[in-house]
Design an enzyme around this catalytic site. Sequence first.
Site, PDB file in Angstrom:
ATOM      1  N   HIS A  63       0.800  -1.224   0.000  1.00 55.44           N
ATOM      2  CA  HIS A  63       0.000   0.000   0.000  1.00 55.44           C
ATOM      3  C   HIS A  63       0.834   1.276   0.000  1.00 55.44           C
ATOM      4  O   HIS A  63       0.305   2.358  -0.209  1.00 55.44           O
ATOM      5  CB  HIS A  63      -0.915   0.034   1.232  1.00 55.44           C
ATOM      6  CG  HIS A  63      -0.181   0.385   2.493  1.00 55.44           C
ATOM      7  ND1 HIS A  63       0.559  -0.517   3.183  1.00 55.44           N
ATOM      8  CD2 HIS A  63      -0.057   1.569   3.153  1.00 55.44           C
ATOM      9  CE1 HIS A  63       1.114   0.072   4.236  1.00 55.44           C
ATOM     10  NE2 HIS A  63       0.762   1.339   4.249  1.00 55.44           N
TER      11      HIS A  63
HETATM   12  C1  UD1 Z   1      -1.462   6.374   5.180  1.00 53.05           C
HETATM   13  C2  UD1 Z   1      -0.098   6.755   5.786  1.00 53.05           C
HETATM   14  C3  UD1 Z   1       0.819   5.554   5.738  1.00 53.05           C
HETATM   15  C4  UD1 Z   1       0.183   4.364   6.411  1.00 53.05           C
HETATM   16  C5  UD1 Z   1      -1.179   4.081   5.773  1.00 53.05           C
HETATM   17  C6  UD1 Z   1      -1.889   2.938   6.455  1.00 53.05           C
HETATM   18  C7  UD1 Z   1       0.496   9.107   5.460  1.00 53.05           C
HETATM   19  C8  UD1 Z   1       1.412  10.046   4.776  1.00 53.05           C
HETATM   20  N1  UD1 Z   1       0.540   7.833   5.033  1.00 53.05           N
HETATM   21  O1  UD1 Z   1      -1.228   6.054   3.816  1.00 53.05           O
HETATM   22  O2  UD1 Z   1       2.028   5.870   6.416  1.00 53.05           O
HETATM   23  O3  UD1 Z   1       1.023   3.251   6.269  1.00 53.05           O
HETATM   24  O4  UD1 Z   1      -1.987   5.261   5.871  1.00 53.05           O
HETATM   25  O5  UD1 Z   1      -2.972   2.498   5.692  1.00 53.05           O
HETATM   26  O6  UD1 Z   1      -0.219   9.499   6.356  1.00 53.05           O
HETATM   27  N2  UD1 Z   1      -8.468   6.089   0.475  1.00 53.05           N
HETATM   28  C9  UD1 Z   1      -9.739   5.597   0.339  1.00 53.05           C
HETATM   29  N3  UD1 Z   1     -10.452   5.351   1.470  1.00 53.05           N
HETATM   30  C10 UD1 Z   1      -9.963   5.584   2.729  1.00 53.05           C
HETATM   31  C11 UD1 Z   1      -8.676   6.109   2.851  1.00 53.05           C
HETATM   32  C12 UD1 Z   1      -7.933   6.350   1.717  1.00 53.05           C
HETATM   33  O7  UD1 Z   1     -10.220   5.360  -0.759  1.00 53.05           O
HETATM   34  O8  UD1 Z   1     -10.672   5.327   3.716  1.00 53.05           O
HETATM   35  C13 UD1 Z   1      -7.668   6.297  -0.752  1.00 53.05           C
HETATM   36  C14 UD1 Z   1      -7.778   7.696  -1.319  1.00 53.05           C
HETATM   37  O9  UD1 Z   1      -7.700   7.615  -2.694  1.00 53.05           O
HETATM   38  C15 UD1 Z   1      -6.513   8.358  -0.819  1.00 53.05           C
HETATM   39  C16 UD1 Z   1      -5.532   7.201  -0.812  1.00 53.05           C
HETATM   40  O10 UD1 Z   1      -6.305   6.064  -0.458  1.00 53.05           O
HETATM   41  O11 UD1 Z   1      -6.125   9.409  -1.618  1.00 53.05           O
HETATM   42  C17 UD1 Z   1      -4.416   7.362   0.145  1.00 53.05           C
HETATM   43  O12 UD1 Z   1      -4.876   7.611   1.474  1.00 53.05           O
HETATM   44  P1  UD1 Z   1      -3.978   8.468   2.497  1.00 53.05           P
HETATM   45  O13 UD1 Z   1      -4.649   8.564   3.790  1.00 53.05           O
HETATM   46  O14 UD1 Z   1      -3.537   9.732   1.840  1.00 53.05           O
HETATM   47  O15 UD1 Z   1      -2.665   7.636   2.637  1.00 53.05           O
HETATM   48  P2  UD1 Z   1      -2.433   6.070   2.771  1.00 53.05           P
HETATM   49  O16 UD1 Z   1      -1.881   5.599   1.486  1.00 53.05           O
HETATM   50  O17 UD1 Z   1      -3.611   5.364   3.330  1.00 53.05           O
END
Ligand code: UD1
Length: 354
Positions: free
Chosen positions: A204
Amino acid sequence: MEKIAIVVGARPQFIKLSPLIEVLLGKVRLIVVHTGQHYDFEMSDLFFKQLDIPYPDYHLGVGSANQATQTGRMMVKLEKVLLKESPDLVIVIGDTNSTLAGAVTAAKDNIILAHVEAGLRSKNQKLPEQINRIVTDRLSDILCCPNQSSMDNLKSENIMRGVFLTGDILYDLIARINPSVEQTSKILMKNKLEEGKFVFLTVHRAENVDNPEFLKSLVSGLQGFPVKVFLPLHPRTEKNLKKHNLYDRLGANPVVQISKPIGIIESLALTKSSLGVITDSGGLQREAAFFGKKAYILRDETEWLELERCGMVQCIGHDLKDVEFNWDDYSSPGDDYFQKASKKIAESIFNYQL
Ligand code: UD1
């Protein structure tokens, strides 16, 4: 100390919230703030439900955005809560943008700051998690380190005051909810998996799944993989696979079983009954070690040096090609490594003197 606010927002933080609440509840007034960084049911509410954690007192509903935008939005909303509640101390966990937002806001509002999982470092200074860790540790008054190498990292940065070796809070959670034999066999059956006959794969991290070349090599590396692979997809991974037209190809691979994101009980049950794991997750490699399973890491480095030294964790870079998997090739870091941490974290907080 009368009132403590805990700021969480992402999946790995909900997991660690549970043992923290357990050890603090009844001793102080606790306020839990959810930034809304993760918001899908499987990324958020499922964990509150499975772990029986009370729903957060505040949900900031920030959602996804670019790095600074997301962090800034969290800070704007969080400051209002902190000014209204005026806690004596704020706890942040780990290295996500929710951690950073909680740390900067608390520090700016002159509130004592405690960081759980302090001192972890990567060699890559550009990772968002590394930036979040460095800033959070610089601002923290109480730094709860999960292991000796994180203590050493802080020392080398001249951060010595308020530093405690508490152990890794993840192991408190595993001790609490370690799935039973019945639970595990039900989960295996539901997912049509057989004990010891599959590899548990997760991926991820932005530096991997935002790179189409990595995704292409992952999808081709899994063609003809010698053992069944169970792969729950993080939304970021799923979106990128679809964007680069790789999702259908991956789904057509008979060796790979794709699933939506799974809860913590399922994840622990599948880890303990797998042959081993392949992952880029910080949490899964530690969970695997607890269950005596080897973790191959889809990165060039790990922050969990003690586990790497004894071979429980092995970095393989970003490609499955040419990797010789040997699932039994490791020794144990010692039972002490898996001790519970939350009591020591609570002590370091309550003994804190201004
Ligand atoms: C975040 C953390 C990472 C951690 C991970 C655990 C940061 C910089 N990164 O990464 O260190 O290992 O969480 O999972 O904080 N999205 C959804 N639904 C959700 C959440 C996210 O669809 O409920 C999608 C969205 O497109 C979003 C992308 O996932 O843009 C990334 O989510 P984000 O919270 O920015 O970072 P993670 O990759 O989850």
